[in-house]
Design an enzyme around this catalytic site. Structure first.
Site, short mmCIF file in Angstrom:
data_model
loop_
_atom_site.label_atom_id
_atom_site.label_comp_id
_atom_site.label_asym_id
_atom_site.label_seq_id
_atom_site.Cartn_x
_atom_site.Cartn_y
_atom_site.Cartn_z
N ASP A 14 0.76 -1.16 0.20
CA ASP A 14 0.10 -0.14 -0.15
C ASP A 14 1.01 1.29 0.04
OD1 ASP A 14 -1.92 -1.88 0.26
OD2 ASP A 14 -3.05 -1.14 1.78
N ARG A 94 -0.79 5.55 17.26
CA ARG A 94 -0.99 6.51 16.35
C ARG A 94 -0.43 7.89 16.56
NH1 ARG A 94 -0.21 2.27 13.79
NH2 ARG A 94 -1.91 1.35 12.60
N ASP A 123 -7.86 4.44 11.64
CA ASP A 123 -6.57 5.00 11.70
C ASP A 123 -6.53 6.43 11.12
OD1 ASP A 123 -5.31 3.49 13.33
OD2 ASP A 123 -4.74 2.08 11.73
N SER A 176 -4.89 -8.54 7.43
CA SER A 176 -4.48 -7.31 7.85
C SER A 176 -4.07 -7.09 9.15
CB SER A 176 -5.63 -6.04 7.61
OG SER A 176 -5.17 -5.06 7.67
#
Length: 399
Positions: A14, A94, A123, A176
């Site tokens: 990605d 994050r 996210d 994932s």
């Protein structure tokens, strides 16, 4: 007009496609930033790939110590669980990544930051709320909300057209996954059916409880001001301590979780998590608080915890409300000092002892034996009658 952008870069499919897409779409320089927060992967290949794809500058930062000391431990002082189960392993990483992205953008003179979070997940919210809180004027680029490369097949086709090297994993898409020193998460694949049991081969950090050792493992964790500072008497820095507990806990099947959670964007999502060290620390922290915290302080913390958890889960780490709550939480930890003894056995983490110089547990008063007058049991009669007064009045009025 964007001239330079800082991309949160993993080196995977990605973000490698995003790197090239940003160059094509925005005709801008791309600076890559890769954070080492304990995901356990070799990060130098990300540097080599970024160089090959024409990144203007490359940052690979070891943030493990900062991650545990300044984010994980403050969160654990609150005994934080989202929706009663999730230890927020992804959520708490994050704000640190967002902070470092913004810092790098300032250092290199970038106009924007970019990330690879999809438009369906949490996210994107966490990265962008953090970025805007730290730099209100920063521009954020979220390719998944702009492009039409909405499948793995399209990403692979784009990569092939642009000469982007990728590792192919066959026809079946892998889970994932997100990993750091606190946890590893799994989504997608068979997990998209909430009735389907996870495959045994999915779990990476933990031994299946039924296959764990028949011999229990005892641990002693030392606390100072609410933070763990040693295991079995050996002082460890925050990153070392959490990594050690991950290893020990994983060996005994501690910390597996399979939940359906409510994402901030509105949908329900099924995920599986391994958080061995975090599970141990949550249990141990509550145990040391049980003998060192005043009852009403402990209850206020428990009442505020779900709100604090939602603040972190939803991406508001840098908000004034989180800072205000953190001040209260940190103040409550001033006398949370001592040692907790735990027993790990086949997926179970049990508290079997706790001690502290600041202990509020008074055996003279709590004893079932003769307390030599330390507690006057007759006092309880008036205490109960006063607490029953409103109930008695109401009942008399009802007739």
């Amino acid at each position: 007009m964007v001239k330079k952008v800082v991309l949160a870069y993993s080196g995977g499919l990605d973000t490698s496609v995003i790197l090239k897409w940003l160059q094509d779409q925005y005709q801008c320089d791309v600076v890559t930033f890769t954070a080492d927060i304990g995901q356990g992967e070799e990060l130098e290949p990300a540097r080599a790939k970024a160089e090959k794809l024409g990144a203007r500058e490359i940052f690979i930062d070891d943030l493990r110590q900062e991650f545990v000391q300044d984010y994980v431990f403050p969160m654990f002082r609150a005994n934080t669980l989202y929706e009663g189960e999730y230890l927020l392993g992804t959520s708490i990483a994050r704000p640190l990544i967002a902070k470092r992205m913004v810092e790098i953008a300032a250092d290199v003179g970038a106009d924007a930051v970019a990330h690879g979070a999809t438009g369906k997940g949490n996210d994107q919210v966490r990265f962008e709320l953090g970025a805007y809180a730290l730099n209100p004027d920063i521009q954020v680029i979220a390719p998944w909300r702009e492009w039409d490369l909405n499948s793995r097949e399209k990403l692979l086709a784009y990569a092939e057209q642009r000469g982007i090297p990728v590792e192919r994993h066959g026809k079946k898409s892998p889970y994932s996954m997100d990993a750091n020193l606190l946890h590893i998460s799994y989504e997608g694949g068979v997990l998209e059916d909430p009735w389907a049991e996870p495959e045994d081969s999915m779990w990476r950090w933990t031994t299946a409880p039924e296959q764990a050792s028949d011999q229990p493992r005892y641990l002693e964790i030392t606390y100072a001001h609410g933070d763990p500072i040693a295991v079995d008497g050996e002082p460890l820095n925050p990153a070392q301590l959490l990594a050690h507990l991950n290893t020990v806990g994983g060996e005994h099947g501690i910390g597996r979780l399979d939940i359906v959670e409510n994402r901030y964007v509105g949908m329900k999502s099924r995920g599986c998590y391994e958080t061995p060290g975090g599970t141990i620390l949550l249990k141990a922290h509550r145990a040391i608080e049980s003998i060192t915290l005043d009852r009403e302080v402990a209850h206020i913390k428990d009442e505020l915890m779900p709100r604090y958890a939602s603040i972190i889960y939803n991406g508001f780490w840098w908000s004034p409300e989180r800072r205000a709550l953190q001040t209260l939480i940190d103040q409550s930890q001033r006398l949370v000092n001592g040692v907790v003894r735990l027993k790990l056995y086949k997926g179970n983490c049990m508290v079997v002892g706790r001690k502290s110089q600041e202990s509020l547990f008074d055996p003279r008063i709590a004893t079932f034996e003769d307390d030599a007058g330390a507690y006057n049991q007759k006092d309880a009669g008036g205490f109960i009658k006063l607490n029953a007064l409103r109930l008695r009045i109401e009942k008399r009025l009802q007739g």
